[in-house]
Design an enzyme around this catalytic site. Structure first.
Site, PDB file in Angstrom:
ATOM      1  N   GLU A   1       7.768   3.417  10.624  1.00 34.21           N
ATOM      2  CA  GLU A   1       7.781   3.763  12.021  1.00 34.21           C
ATOM      3  C   GLU A   1       6.337   3.300  12.668  1.00 34.21           C
ATOM      4  OE1 GLU A   1       8.660   8.042  12.144  1.00 34.21           O
ATOM      5  OE2 GLU A   1      10.478   7.730  11.877  1.00 34.21           O
TER       6      GLU A   1
ATOM      7  N   HIS B   1       4.054   1.317   2.202  1.00 36.88           N
ATOM      8  CA  HIS B   1       5.166   0.515   1.601  1.00 36.88           C
ATOM      9  C   HIS B   1       5.706   1.305   0.399  1.00 36.88           C
ATOM     10  CE1 HIS B   1       2.763  -3.018   2.822  1.00 36.88           C
ATOM     11  NE2 HIS B   1       4.043  -3.121   3.540  1.00 36.88           N
TER      12      HIS B   1
ATOM     13  N   HIS C   1       0.791  -1.125  -0.145  1.00 40.63           N
ATOM     14  CA  HIS C   1      -0.120  -0.095   0.001  1.00 40.63           C
ATOM     15  C   HIS C   1       0.943   1.260  -0.034  1.00 40.63           C
ATOM     16  CE1 HIS C   1       1.122   0.163   4.178  1.00 40.63           C
ATOM     17  NE2 HIS C   1       0.637  -1.205   4.488  1.00 40.63           N
TER      18      HIS C   1
ATOM     19  N   ASP D   1       5.237   0.414  12.930  1.00 45.02           N
ATOM     20  CA  ASP D   1       5.734  -0.811  13.893  1.00 45.02           C
ATOM     21  C   ASP D   1       7.121  -0.212  14.585  1.00 45.02           C
ATOM     22  OD1 ASP D   1       4.184  -3.014  12.469  1.00 45.02           O
ATOM     23  OD2 ASP D   1       5.199  -2.470  10.643  1.00 45.02           O
TER      24      ASP D   1
ATOM     25  N   GLN E   1       6.858 -15.995  12.341  1.00 44.23           N
ATOM     26  CA  GLN E   1       6.562 -14.534  13.018  1.00 44.23           C
ATOM     27  C   GLN E   1       5.035 -14.649  13.377  1.00 44.23           C
ATOM     28  OE1 GLN E   1       7.864 -11.950  10.010  1.00 44.23           O
ATOM     29  NE2 GLN E   1       6.146 -10.817  10.468  1.00 44.23           N
TER      30      GLN E   1
END
Length: 281
Positions: free
Chosen positions: A148, A37, A34, A150, A61
């Site tokens: 940022e 990214h 999106h 995450d 993960q």
């Protein structure tokens, strides 16, 4: 633009680039790309000779009850976005390529993973750090670009790179939001119309906390109460965590004296969303 599926083939391309002394910007993703990214890719494009995007939904993960099997995937759409923004190479390995045998080696970053998503998603950051270590070794990038949104992941990866002496610069890029304030996320695709509307409560609650901090509030419990109170007014919202932590150590703070990270994770229906902001005195 090349799309490569094997470690052997991607290493041949990278060796050629390295022999030509070309810098490589790397954007690690799980796909379903999106505008968030895209902002990472644009930054990488500005700063490097070559740009690589990895698209890999990393099974190690995800917890046993998480959304690995249903995580949205669309390589055609992802490839189109990458081509539009000037990506040179997509590395899109199969799970069997990254993990051909049972994996016995794992990377853990202590302390920084104790709170926030690390506490709520046991094993998550071990999986993130392990797969990124593999990608860093395979792709040998000059710089890697992380969002940022995450924030904990960004801090953890920076520390891992520092501790393990990877010759890679980690670049954090700002949160990209929808016009109404919702942070861009691949998981937003899970939301139905009502849930999408309800999800705005995350940014609204953080805005109220930010206003209180800017007005001089220094007690972290009071800031937390402001956020919790706002979130509890939304019937579809279920709080996973609301945390105020030191922005470097990610340890909880009682009195706000330096730079802090205010981070939340909230379920809207069955979809877990995260958001945050950093505040500096």
């Amino acid at each position: 633009m090349n799309i490569v599926n094997t470690i052997k083939d991607v290493r041949l391309i990278i060796k050629k680039w390295k022999d030509e002394n070309l810098s490589i910007g790397y954007v690690p993703t799980m796909g379903y790309l999106h505008e968030g990214h895209a902002s990472l890719i644009k930054k990488a494009r500005e700063e490097n000779d070559k740009v690589i995007v990895s698209i890999f939904v990393n099974p190690i993960q995800f917890g046993p009850k998480e959304d690995y099997s249903t995580y949205p995937r669309d390589l055609v759409k992802d490839s189109s976005l990458c081509e539009k923004f000037g990506v040179d190479l997509i590395f899109n390995p199969e799970t069997s390529e990254m993990y051909p045998n049972k994996i016995y080696s794992h990377i853990n970053v202590d302390i920084l993973t104790e709170n926030l998503c690390g506490e709520k998603r046991p094993g998550h950051f071990q999986g993130v750090c392990t797969v990124l270590t593999k990608f860093f070794n395979i792709l040998n990038p000059t710089k890697a670009y992380l969002g940022e949104k995450d924030a904990q992941q960004l801090a953890v990866v920076r520390k891992m790179v520092e501790d393990l002496n990877f010759p890679i610069e980690i670049i954090g890029c700002p949160i990209i939001r929808e016009e109404d304030g919702l942070a861009k996320s691949s998981r937003n695709a899970y939301l139905n119309k009502q849930e999408r509307k309800s999800a705005l409560i995350l940014n609204k609650s953080l805005k109220e906390a930010q206003n209180a901090l800017e007005s001089g509030e220094k007690n972290s419990n009071n800031i937390r109460d402001i956020i919790v109170s706002k979130l509890n007014k939304e019937p579809l919202a279920k709080i996973d965590y609301v945390s105020i932590v030191d922005s470097i150590t990610l340890q909880s703070v009682k009195k706000i004296q330096s730079s802090i990270l205010v981070a939340i994770a909230v379920y809207i229906g069955k979809t877990r969303l995260i958001d945050n902001f950093t505040f500096k005195l």
